[in-house]
Design an enzyme around this catalytic site. Structure first.
Site, PDB file in Angstrom:
ATOM      1  N   LYS A 264      44.795  31.554  50.201  1.00  0.00           N
ATOM      2  CA  LYS A 264      45.838  32.546  49.933  1.00  0.00           C
ATOM      3  C   LYS A 264      45.645  33.804  50.768  1.00  0.00           C
ATOM      4  O   LYS A 264      46.591  34.319  51.372  1.00  0.00           O
ATOM      5  CB  LYS A 264      45.864  32.886  48.439  1.00  0.00           C
TER       6      LYS A 264
ATOM      7  N   SER B  88      37.188  47.168  48.442  1.00  0.00           N
ATOM      8  CA  SER B  88      38.495  46.510  48.371  1.00  0.00           C
ATOM      9  C   SER B  88      38.926  46.037  49.749  1.00  0.00           C
ATOM     10  O   SER B  88      39.211  46.858  50.635  1.00  0.00           O
ATOM     11  CB  SER B  88      39.558  47.461  47.800  1.00  0.00           C
TER      12      SER B  88
ATOM     13  N   ASP C 213      37.712  36.886  42.189  1.00  0.00           N
ATOM     14  CA  ASP C 213      38.746  35.961  41.717  1.00  0.00           C
ATOM     15  C   ASP C 213      38.169  34.752  40.999  1.00  0.00           C
ATOM     16  O   ASP C 213      38.882  34.069  40.255  1.00  0.00           O
ATOM     17  CB  ASP C 213      39.607  35.486  42.889  1.00  0.00           C
TER      18      ASP C 213
END
Length: 435
Positions: A21, A173, A323
């Site tokens: 993704k 991030s 995740d």
């Protein structure tokens, strides 16, 4: 849509999960910005990535579909880029559920000489966007967050000429880093981003793949603009975050032998492998990617056993397996001892509050869980009980607990499971072959 799972004896055979993704988002954006035609293969035709691809079409890129996955969308296409000259979109850009798409596109749009708007679904509209607004505004953009919650979407971006900055991230991030670097491609000079910890480096790798200057010096990443990406064909590896569901499923069922093909082996994403190996999972990893691949990949064979046990996730691992924490928590519940997660407050602002939703569903299955502001402790070793569970509209929660159901007593039902199409179209089909 509700999906069901139940206890099985083992998982055998081979499986190829959909494309990565994170890489698919970046391939669509950089291919769309490039000069020339890029062929992208094994693109993740999930709702999130398709929204980013449609956004690039709105901005002037041309997409010619070469191969479709029936019922989902293009997995192979040619994208003709705009040579760093996007056109103003005629309507607001719909990012759906994708924080990655919105944050990365914001970096690009901040540097474009027109106004644009982006919006998303209810979940995305509750996720923090101030973290990208601050550095992009330092670069010269004007961004208004018009959501019901402060600092949240919809976003109105008044783009224009941006200037380079040196920025220190307040949190680790990859999305914020990438937004700044994408804006930095348009700036005249060197833009640098200093990270508090290593984050996934797909943007840096794809910058080099497309010929964009990129430097890495320890925790500092930089680019020099203005830069023009040059079209370069790309094969997207299978997503290690999607493969992680099957790693846990196979590792927790004694007698399993499951091979996952062409899985991305990027060293900034493989902490989930290290964590599972510490928990007692046995795996063979065979690299198969060619030397000139933009991203490394290979085959992972997982062997099942009854010897899984808990572990503590290391602070430096958290950004690179954020995740995978819900499915690792399931693995912790299926093993002996304690599975400990701390320093993971970022889980609170994902598609759902993944600390709360993971803990709630584990408790419903009979697991003892302690919840903290920044993590949890899962006390493993208690047999799981099948029951009805909510996905909370979160794709990773839905798939994690359908996998949990493969080792639970009785039937497990996950409600509102259509959200799995956010990242793994075809999961229902893959699950069915093992039931």
């Amino acid at each position: 849509m509700n999906l069901h799972s139940h206890s099985i004896s083992s998982l055998q055979g081979a499986l190829t999960v959909p494309g990565d993704k994170s890489i698919s988002h970046r391939a669509a954006i950089l291919g769309g910005l490039a000069e020339g035609v890029t062929e992208v293969d094994n693109f993740l035709c999930s709702e999130d990535c398709l929204n980013t691809l449609r956004a690039m079409e709105q901005l002037g890129a041309k997409v010619d579909v070469l191969e479709e996955r029936q019922g989902y969308g293009p997995v192979r296409f040619r994208i003709t880029g705009v040579a760093m000259s996007p056109k103003a979109p005629e309507r607001p850009i719909d990012c759906g559920n994708s924080g990655t798409g919105m944050r990365l596109l914001a970096g690009m749009l901040a540097a474009c000489p027109f106004d644009s708007e982006m919006f998303g679904d209810a979940s995305l509209s509750s996720r923090p966007m101030g973290r990208i607004m601050q550095p992009l505004e330092q670069m010269g953009a004007r961004i208004e967050a018009r959501g019901a919650k402060p600092g949240c979407a919809p976003l109105s971006i008044h783009g224009g000429r941006v200037h380079p900055i040196s920025y220190t991230l307040p949190m680790a991030s990859a999305q914020v880093k990438s937004a700044i670097l994408l804006a930095g491609m348009f700036a005249d000079g060197t833009t640098t981003v200093r990270q508090p910890a290593v984050t996934r480096d797909h943007t840096e790798r794809l910058f080099r793949h497309f010929g964009v200057p990129c430097t890495v010096d320890g925790l500092t990443v930089g680019t020099c603009g203005p830069a023009l990406p040059v079209a370069h064909d790309l094969t997207v590896p299978a997503d290690i975050s999607s493969a992680a569901f099957w790693m846990v499923a196979a590792a927790s069922r004694p007698g399993s032998r499951l091979t996952l093909r062409q899985v991305g082996l990027n060293k900034t994403r493989n902490a989930v492998i290290s964590a599972l190996q510490r928990m007692g999972a046995r795996m063979d990893i065979v690299p198969t990617s060619p030397e000139d691949a933009g991203e490394p990949y290979g085959d992972i064979t997982v062997y099942g056993s009854d010897s899984l046990h808990g572990t503590s996730l290391l602070p430096e691992e958290i950004p690179n397996l954020i995740d995978e924490i819900p499915i690792l928590a399931v693995a912790g519940a299926l093993g002996r001892g304690d599975f400990i997660v701390r320093n993971a407050r970022e889980l609170r602002v994902k598609e759902t509050d993944r600390i709360a939703t993971t803990a709630a569903n584990l408790r419903l299955m009979g697991v003892d869980v302690e919840e903290f502001d920044d993590g949890m402790v899962v006390h493993g070793g208690t047999p799981l009980k099948g029951t009805e569970l909510s996905s909370y509209g979160d794709h990773r929660i839905a798939m994690s607990f359908l996998v949990a159901g493969l080792s639970a007593q009785g039937e497990t039902v996950v409600t509102d499971a259509e959200c799995i199409n956010t990242s793994y179209p075809g999961f229902e089909r893959d699950l069915a072959q093992f039931l």
